[in-house]
Design a protein around this motif. Structure first.
Motif, PDB file in Angstrom:
ATOM      1  N   GLY A 117      -3.451   5.297 -43.528  1.00 43.35           N
ATOM      2  CA  GLY A 117      -4.036   6.607 -43.233  1.00 43.35           C
ATOM      3  C   GLY A 117      -5.223   6.493 -42.300  1.00 43.35           C
ATOM      4  N   GLU A 118      -5.598   7.605 -41.709  1.00 41.75           N
ATOM      5  CA  GLU A 118      -6.707   7.633 -40.759  1.00 41.75           C
ATOM      6  C   GLU A 118      -7.731   8.679 -41.172  1.00 41.75           C
ATOM      7  OE1 GLU A 118      -5.221   8.250 -36.812  1.00 41.75           O
ATOM      8  OE2 GLU A 118      -3.422   7.106 -37.234  1.00 41.75           O
ATOM      9  N   SER A 119      -8.981   8.356 -40.936  1.00 41.61           N
ATOM     10  CA  SER A 119     -10.055   9.320 -41.139  1.00 41.61           C
ATOM     11  C   SER A 119     -10.502   9.813 -39.773  1.00 41.61           C
ATOM     12  CB  SER A 119     -11.226   8.651 -41.868  1.00 41.61           C
ATOM     13  OG  SER A 119     -12.279   9.563 -42.035  1.00 41.61           O
ATOM     14  N   TYR A 120     -10.589  11.126 -39.650  1.00 47.62           N
ATOM     15  CA  TYR A 120     -10.929  11.686 -38.345  1.00 47.62           C
ATOM     16  C   TYR A 120     -11.759  12.942 -38.569  1.00 47.62           C
ATOM     17  CZ  TYR A 120     -10.235  12.561 -33.349  1.00 47.62           C
ATOM     18  OH  TYR A 120     -10.432  12.736 -32.000  1.00 47.62           O
ATOM     19  N   ALA A 156     -21.616  14.642 -32.019  1.00 50.64           N
ATOM     20  CA  ALA A 156     -20.309  14.637 -32.686  1.00 50.64           C
ATOM     21  C   ALA A 156     -19.184  14.495 -31.670  1.00 50.64           C
ATOM     22  CB  ALA A 156     -20.132  15.913 -33.498  1.00 50.64           C
ATOM     23  N   GLU A 157     -19.351  15.127 -30.518  1.00 59.70           N
ATOM     24  CA  GLU A 157     -18.327  15.030 -29.468  1.00 59.70           C
ATOM     25  C   GLU A 157     -18.243  13.611 -28.913  1.00 59.70           C
ATOM     26  OE1 GLU A 157     -17.103  17.163 -25.208  1.00 59.70           O
ATOM     27  OE2 GLU A 157     -18.852  17.846 -26.331  1.00 59.70           O
ATOM     28  N   ASN A 162     -15.368   8.505 -28.466  1.00 57.30           N
ATOM     29  CA  ASN A 162     -15.529   7.056 -28.408  1.00 57.30           C
ATOM     30  C   ASN A 162     -15.030   6.359 -29.673  1.00 57.30           C
ATOM     31  OD1 ASN A 162     -16.745   7.221 -25.836  1.00 57.30           O
ATOM     32  ND2 ASN A 162     -18.709   7.691 -26.747  1.00 57.30           N
ATOM     33  N   MET A 163     -15.805   6.424 -30.740  1.00 54.32           N
ATOM     34  CA  MET A 163     -15.458   5.676 -31.950  1.00 54.32           C
ATOM     35  C   MET A 163     -14.150   6.145 -32.571  1.00 54.32           C
ATOM     36  SD  MET A 163     -17.540   5.302 -35.543  1.00 54.32           S
ATOM     37  CE  MET A 163     -16.948   6.904 -36.112  1.00 54.32           C
ATOM     38  N   GLU A 164     -13.991   7.446 -32.768  1.00 52.52           N
ATOM     39  CA  GLU A 164     -12.818   7.953 -33.467  1.00 52.52           C
ATOM     40  C   GLU A 164     -11.524   7.625 -32.724  1.00 52.52           C
ATOM     41  OE1 GLU A 164     -13.763   8.497 -36.383  1.00 52.52           O
ATOM     42  OE2 GLU A 164     -13.909  10.649 -36.767  1.00 52.52           O
ATOM     43  N   SER A 166     -11.078   5.248 -30.493  1.00 47.59           N
ATOM     44  CA  SER A 166     -10.873   3.798 -30.481  1.00 47.59           C
ATOM     45  C   SER A 166     -10.264   3.322 -31.791  1.00 47.59           C
ATOM     46  CB  SER A 166     -12.214   3.088 -30.250  1.00 47.59           C
ATOM     47  OG  SER A 166     -12.734   3.388 -28.981  1.00 47.59           O
ATOM     48  N   ILE A 167     -10.758   3.866 -32.901  1.00 47.12           N
ATOM     49  CA  ILE A 167     -10.229   3.492 -34.210  1.00 47.12           C
ATOM     50  C   ILE A 167      -8.769   3.897 -34.325  1.00 47.12           C
ATOM     51  CG2 ILE A 167     -10.345   4.068 -36.681  1.00 47.12           C
ATOM     52  CD1 ILE A 167     -13.364   4.012 -36.447  1.00 47.12           C
ATOM     53  N   GLN A 168      -8.424   5.060 -33.791  1.00 47.62           N
ATOM     54  CA  GLN A 168      -7.031   5.504 -33.827  1.00 47.62           C
ATOM     55  C   GLN A 168      -6.125   4.567 -33.030  1.00 47.62           C
ATOM     56  OE1 GLN A 168      -6.636   9.671 -32.681  1.00 47.62           O
ATOM     57  NE2 GLN A 168      -6.278  10.139 -34.818  1.00 47.62           N
ATOM     58  N   ILE A 169      -6.612   4.132 -31.875  1.00 47.90           N
ATOM     59  CA  ILE A 169      -5.822   3.214 -31.046  1.00 47.90           C
ATOM     60  C   ILE A 169      -5.582   1.901 -31.787  1.00 47.90           C
ATOM     61  CG2 ILE A 169      -5.852   1.825 -28.945  1.00 47.90           C
ATOM     62  CD1 ILE A 169      -7.330   4.153 -27.581  1.00 47.90           C
ATOM     63  N   TYR A 170      -6.653   1.354 -32.371  1.00 42.54           N
ATOM     64  CA  TYR A 170      -6.506   0.110 -33.136  1.00 42.54           C
ATOM     65  C   TYR A 170      -5.562   0.295 -34.314  1.00 42.54           C
ATOM     66  CZ  TYR A 170     -10.271  -2.324 -30.652  1.00 42.54           C
ATOM     67  OH  TYR A 170     -11.031  -2.946 -29.691  1.00 42.54           O
TER      68      TYR A 170
END
Length: 248
Positions: A117-120, A156-157, A162-164, A166-170
């Motif tokens: 699962g992913e947190s976004y 937040a944007e 950036n972080m969100e 990148s985490i999804q790609i990984y």
């Protein structure tokens, strides 16, 4: 009323009372000016009242949005804490045993299945979008509050882009494919399946698998740190909003 004043002026002229006429005319002009100033003051008062009422509406709506964001973020943090705990448990499990019982395998599969699962987080932007669309940011008179609000959404944007992302790609390209280890995937697809016990001690030697777990853990903990920073900023804004609303 105009005819009444005109009649008075005419009588003064007819009676030859020129000095009184001019004094009266000046007095009449002063009354007219005073009337105009009073009308302008009433108009300004009404306009300020409308602005204050609109500000109160915006502040109340923003309060609801920030409260929703805080609740959402706290829920995300709680879920992420479970993910980190599961990863720690998985690493402890596979590093402490050479063979696994069926119960161990099911536990491992169950915990691993929670890692896909992913947190976004996307902040609630309903009110801020209305404010920006109507160019009414000036309705929020407290400059410190106004700056904090716009900085909150800008930050937040940046995190989202950036972080969100990148985490999804990984997650999609590295973590999920690697964690779908054949032995675990077989269990994850059917947690209650009865199969012969498998020797999964090979997992502790699988660097890709361990790196995926580590990457997931680090990314999740980084998310939580950023989420808690956002919560702190939102709470700071809420405090000021509550003060502003109590002063209305």
């Amino acid at each position: 009323m105009i005819k009444f004043f005109r009649k008075i002026r005419q009588n003064l002229l007819n009676e030859g009372k020129t000095s009184k006429y001019f004094k009266y005319a000046i007095g009449e002009i002063v009354l007219v000016v005073i009337g105009i100033l009073i009308a302008l003051q009433i108009s300004n008062w009404n306009e300020n009242r409308k602005i204050n009422n609109q500000e109160t509406v915006y502040l109340q709506d923003l309060k609801n949005d920030f409260t929703f964001d805080i609740e959402t973020l706290n829920a995300r943090v709680a879920i992420n804490n479970v993910i980190v705990h599961n990863i720690d448990t998985i690493i402890t499990l596979i590093s402490s045993k050479k063979t696994f019982t069926q119960q161990d395998e099911l536990l491992l599969a169950n915990m691993t299945s929670k890692l896909f699962g992913e947190s976004y987080f996307i902040p609630e932007k309903g009110t801020i979008n209305q404010i920006q669309a109507s160019s009414s940011g000036s309705f929020i008179k407290n400059k410190k509050l106004r700056d904090l609000i716009f900085r909150y959404y800008s930050n937040a944007e940046r995190i989202e882009k950036n972080m969100e992302q990148s985490i999804q790609i990984y997650q999609h390209q590295i973590i999920t494919p690697t964690l779908l280890h054949p032995a675990i995937a077989k269990k994850s697809m059917n947690i209650n399946a009865v199969v012969s016990s498998l020797d999964m001690s090979q997992l502790i030697k699988d660097n890709d698998y361990l790196n995926a777990l580590t990457l997931k853990s680090i990314g999740t903990q980084n998310q939580n740190r950023e989420y808690l920073k956002i919560v702190k900023k939102a709470q700071q804004i809420l405090t000021i909003i509550n003060t502003e609303l109590s002063n209305d």
